[in-house]
Write a protein that holds these residues in place. Sequence first.
Motif, PDB file in Angstrom:
ATOM      1  N   PRO A   9      -7.623  26.837 115.549  1.00 12.31           N
ATOM      2  CA  PRO A   9      -8.785  26.410 116.340  1.00 12.31           C
ATOM      3  C   PRO A   9      -8.355  25.667 117.596  1.00 12.31           C
ATOM      4  CG  PRO A   9      -8.515  25.024 114.417  1.00 12.31           C
ATOM      5  CD  PRO A   9      -7.539  26.146 114.263  1.00 12.31           C
ATOM      6  N   ARG A  10      -9.207  25.712 118.611  1.00 20.23           N
ATOM      7  CA  ARG A  10      -8.936  25.043 119.876  1.00 20.23           C
ATOM      8  C   ARG A  10      -9.900  23.875 120.052  1.00 20.23           C
ATOM      9  NH1 ARG A  10      -9.943  29.692 123.961  1.00 20.23           N
ATOM     10  NH2 ARG A  10     -11.565  30.155 122.423  1.00 20.23           N
ATOM     11  N   PRO A  11      -9.513  22.849 120.813  1.00 21.79           N
ATOM     12  CA  PRO A  11     -10.428  21.724 121.058  1.00 21.79           C
ATOM     13  C   PRO A  11     -11.754  22.220 121.610  1.00 21.79           C
ATOM     14  CG  PRO A  11      -8.231  21.208 121.853  1.00 21.79           C
ATOM     15  CD  PRO A  11      -8.214  22.665 121.478  1.00 21.79           C
ATOM     16  N   VAL A  12     -12.839  21.636 121.138  1.00 23.46           N
ATOM     17  CA  VAL A  12     -14.164  22.120 121.516  1.00 23.46           C
ATOM     18  C   VAL A  12     -14.985  21.076 122.260  1.00 23.46           C
ATOM     19  CG1 VAL A  12     -15.322  21.424 119.373  1.00 23.46           C
ATOM     20  CG2 VAL A  12     -16.122  23.443 120.616  1.00 23.46           C
ATOM     21  N   ARG A  13     -14.547  19.834 122.243  1.00 23.82           N
ATOM     22  CA  ARG A  13     -15.357  18.774 122.849  1.00 23.82           C
ATOM     23  C   ARG A  13     -15.511  18.952 124.357  1.00 23.82           C
ATOM     24  NH1 ARG A  13     -12.679  14.863 119.042  1.00 23.82           N
ATOM     25  NH2 ARG A  13     -14.238  14.344 117.462  1.00 23.82           N
ATOM     26  N   GLY A  14     -14.479  19.419 125.037  1.00 27.26           N
ATOM     27  CA  GLY A  14     -14.573  19.622 126.483  1.00 27.26           C
ATOM     28  C   GLY A  14     -15.625  20.658 126.844  1.00 27.26           C
ATOM     29  N   ALA A  15     -15.613  21.786 126.119  1.00 25.75           N
ATOM     30  CA  ALA A  15     -16.612  22.824 126.357  1.00 25.75           C
ATOM     31  C   ALA A  15     -18.009  22.311 126.048  1.00 25.75           C
ATOM     32  CB  ALA A  15     -16.304  24.056 125.500  1.00 25.75           C
ATOM     33  N   ALA A  16     -18.116  21.465 125.018  1.00 24.54           N
ATOM     34  CA  ALA A  16     -19.418  20.902 124.660  1.00 24.54           C
ATOM     35  C   ALA A  16     -19.934  19.977 125.755  1.00 24.54           C
ATOM     36  CB  ALA A  16     -19.311  20.142 123.337  1.00 24.54           C
ATOM     37  N   ARG A  17     -19.043  19.150 126.311  1.00 29.71           N
ATOM     38  CA  ARG A  17     -19.472  18.244 127.382  1.00 29.71           C
ATOM     39  C   ARG A  17     -19.941  19.016 128.608  1.00 29.71           C
ATOM     40  NH1 ARG A  17     -15.250  14.743 125.340  1.00 29.71           N
ATOM     41  NH2 ARG A  17     -13.678  15.828 126.609  1.00 29.71           N
ATOM     42  N   CYS A  18     -19.237  20.093 128.944  1.00 33.45           N
ATOM     43  CA  CYS A  18     -19.655  20.913 130.090  1.00 33.45           C
ATOM     44  C   CYS A  18     -21.028  21.537 129.842  1.00 33.45           C
ATOM     45  CB  CYS A  18     -18.621  22.004 130.353  1.00 33.45           C
ATOM     46  SG  CYS A  18     -17.069  21.406 131.046  1.00 33.45           S
ATOM     47  N   ALA A  19     -21.245  22.034 128.623  1.00 34.76           N
ATOM     48  CA  ALA A  19     -22.525  22.663 128.300  1.00 34.76           C
ATOM     49  C   ALA A  19     -23.663  21.649 128.331  1.00 34.76           C
ATOM     50  CB  ALA A  19     -22.446  23.337 126.932  1.00 34.76           C
ATOM     51  N   VAL A  20     -23.413  20.462 127.795  1.00 31.25           N
ATOM     52  CA  VAL A  20     -24.448  19.424 127.804  1.00 31.25           C
ATOM     53  C   VAL A  20     -24.772  18.998 129.239  1.00 31.25           C
ATOM     54  CG1 VAL A  20     -24.935  17.024 127.180  1.00 31.25           C
ATOM     55  CG2 VAL A  20     -23.964  18.587 125.479  1.00 31.25           C
ATOM     56  N   ALA A  21     -23.743  18.859 130.075  1.00 31.38           N
ATOM     57  CA  ALA A  21     -23.977  18.496 131.472  1.00 31.38           C
ATOM     58  C   ALA A  21     -24.785  19.579 132.185  1.00 31.38           C
ATOM     59  CB  ALA A  21     -22.643  18.273 132.185  1.00 31.38           C
ATOM     60  N   ALA A  22     -24.462  20.845 131.922  1.00 29.73           N
ATOM     61  CA  ALA A  22     -25.207  21.944 132.544  1.00 29.73           C
ATOM     62  C   ALA A  22     -26.652  21.957 132.069  1.00 29.73           C
ATOM     63  CB  ALA A  22     -24.532  23.269 132.225  1.00 29.73           C
ATOM     64  N   LEU A  23     -26.876  21.657 130.809  1.00 32.14           N
ATOM     65  CA  LEU A  23     -28.237  21.596 130.290  1.00 32.14           C
ATOM     66  C   LEU A  23     -29.015  20.452 130.941  1.00 32.14           C
ATOM     67  CD1 LEU A  23     -27.471  22.336 126.550  1.00 32.14           C
ATOM     68  CD2 LEU A  23     -29.089  23.634 127.958  1.00 32.14           C
ATOM     69  N   ALA A  24     -28.342  19.340 131.182  1.00 36.92           N
ATOM     70  CA  ALA A  24     -29.006  18.223 131.857  1.00 36.92           C
ATOM     71  C   ALA A  24     -29.418  18.618 133.267  1.00 36.92           C
ATOM     72  CB  ALA A  24     -28.079  17.004 131.890  1.00 36.92           C
ATOM     73  N   LEU A  25     -28.553  19.351 133.960  1.00 35.64           N
ATOM     74  CA  LEU A  25     -28.896  19.831 135.301  1.00 35.64           C
ATOM     75  C   LEU A  25     -30.075  20.798 135.249  1.00 35.64           C
ATOM     76  CD1 LEU A  25     -25.428  20.465 137.009  1.00 35.64           C
ATOM     77  CD2 LEU A  25     -27.125  18.718 137.598  1.00 35.64           C
ATOM     78  N   ALA A  26     -30.074  21.673 134.237  1.00 31.14           N
ATOM     79  CA  ALA A  26     -31.171  22.627 134.104  1.00 31.14           C
ATOM     80  C   ALA A  26     -32.488  21.905 133.837  1.00 31.14           C
ATOM     81  CB  ALA A  26     -30.872  23.617 132.980  1.00 31.14           C
ATOM     82  N   ALA A  27     -32.449  20.897 132.976  1.00 32.49           N
ATOM     83  CA  ALA A  27     -33.660  20.126 132.696  1.00 32.49           C
ATOM     84  C   ALA A  27     -34.159  19.440 133.962  1.00 32.49           C
ATOM     85  CB  ALA A  27     -33.384  19.099 131.603  1.00 32.49           C
ATOM     86  N   LEU A  28     -33.232  18.879 134.746  1.00 36.92           N
ATOM     87  CA  LEU A  28     -33.615  18.229 136.002  1.00 36.92           C
ATOM     88  C   LEU A  28     -34.238  19.237 136.960  1.00 36.92           C
ATOM     89  CD1 LEU A  28     -33.646  15.789 137.885  1.00 36.92           C
ATOM     90  CD2 LEU A  28     -31.298  16.387 138.559  1.00 36.92           C
ATOM     91  N   ALA A  29     -33.651  20.441 137.016  1.00 40.23           N
ATOM     92  CA  ALA A  29     -34.196  21.475 137.896  1.00 40.23           C
ATOM     93  C   ALA A  29     -35.632  21.811 137.519  1.00 40.23           C
ATOM     94  CB  ALA A  29     -33.324  22.728 137.838  1.00 40.23           C
ATOM     95  N   TRP A  30     -35.922  21.831 136.198  1.00 40.07           N
ATOM     96  CA  TRP A  30     -37.289  22.153 135.783  1.00 40.07           C
ATOM     97  C   TRP A  30     -38.239  20.987 135.998  1.00 40.07           C
ATOM     98  CZ3 TRP A  30     -34.861  26.565 134.854  1.00 40.07           C
ATOM     99  CH2 TRP A  30     -35.664  27.705 134.742  1.00 40.07           C
TER     100      TRP A  30
END
Length: 234
Positions: A17-38
């Motif tokens: 397995p590979r570290p997953v926390r970095g990918a999770a942080r990027c996804a959460v940040a992108a979701l926050a941007l999407a929520a702000l856009a809406w």
Amino acid sequence: MSDQETPFTDKAPASAPRPVRGAARCAVAALALAALAWVVRAVWHIRLATTGQPASGPPDQGGGQHRPLTALEDSYHLVSSVGGAVTVLCALAFLSWLDRVRDNARALSGTEPRYGSLWLYLGWILPVVNLWIPRGIVADAHRSVFPDRRLPAVVNWWWALWLAGLAGGVGLIYTDSTDEVIARAYTDVLSLLAADVVIVAAAGTAALMIRTLTTAQQERMDETAPTGRPGTAS
């Protein structure tokens, strides 16, 4: 196993397995941007409704005729375009996280995913099957590692809100043109605002789901790291 679960399984089992926390942080940040856009889009819907439709009528006059846009309407086109770009960025970040979680689940459980690689992408866009396959991919990635645990409720909340956001073509995917959405803001702003609220809520629950599933998987990875062997469900 159904016909939809086997055709595209093509990756070799992951060795570790590979570290997953970095990918999770990027996804959460992108979701926050999407929520702000809406949220911004909702503000413009309210501004349009408050200003009211010009005496010359809606932007699309019918018969292929369009009147010049007002400054507010023109700015809404910009808001809509930026929101669309942010949504694409959010989708890419989410899929990157999901692909990482899915590969790690295979490494930790020693079993192939229920859905093959191409379903990670096709499952979102093919009609009918897009009503359950994306959720199935998420659920399978968690259950393959934790078969004795109940699926976190946030997964179902996220999926219900996602489907609600797609319903009627007024949320994540507008079936109307931008000018037609502007006209709706003048005449039926409440339906647009309801869709905006649903999408913001879906983004929030998606972020919570990512954190929940990532934490569980990372903990299992930490447990198995000393032995270097795939973990078994507790």
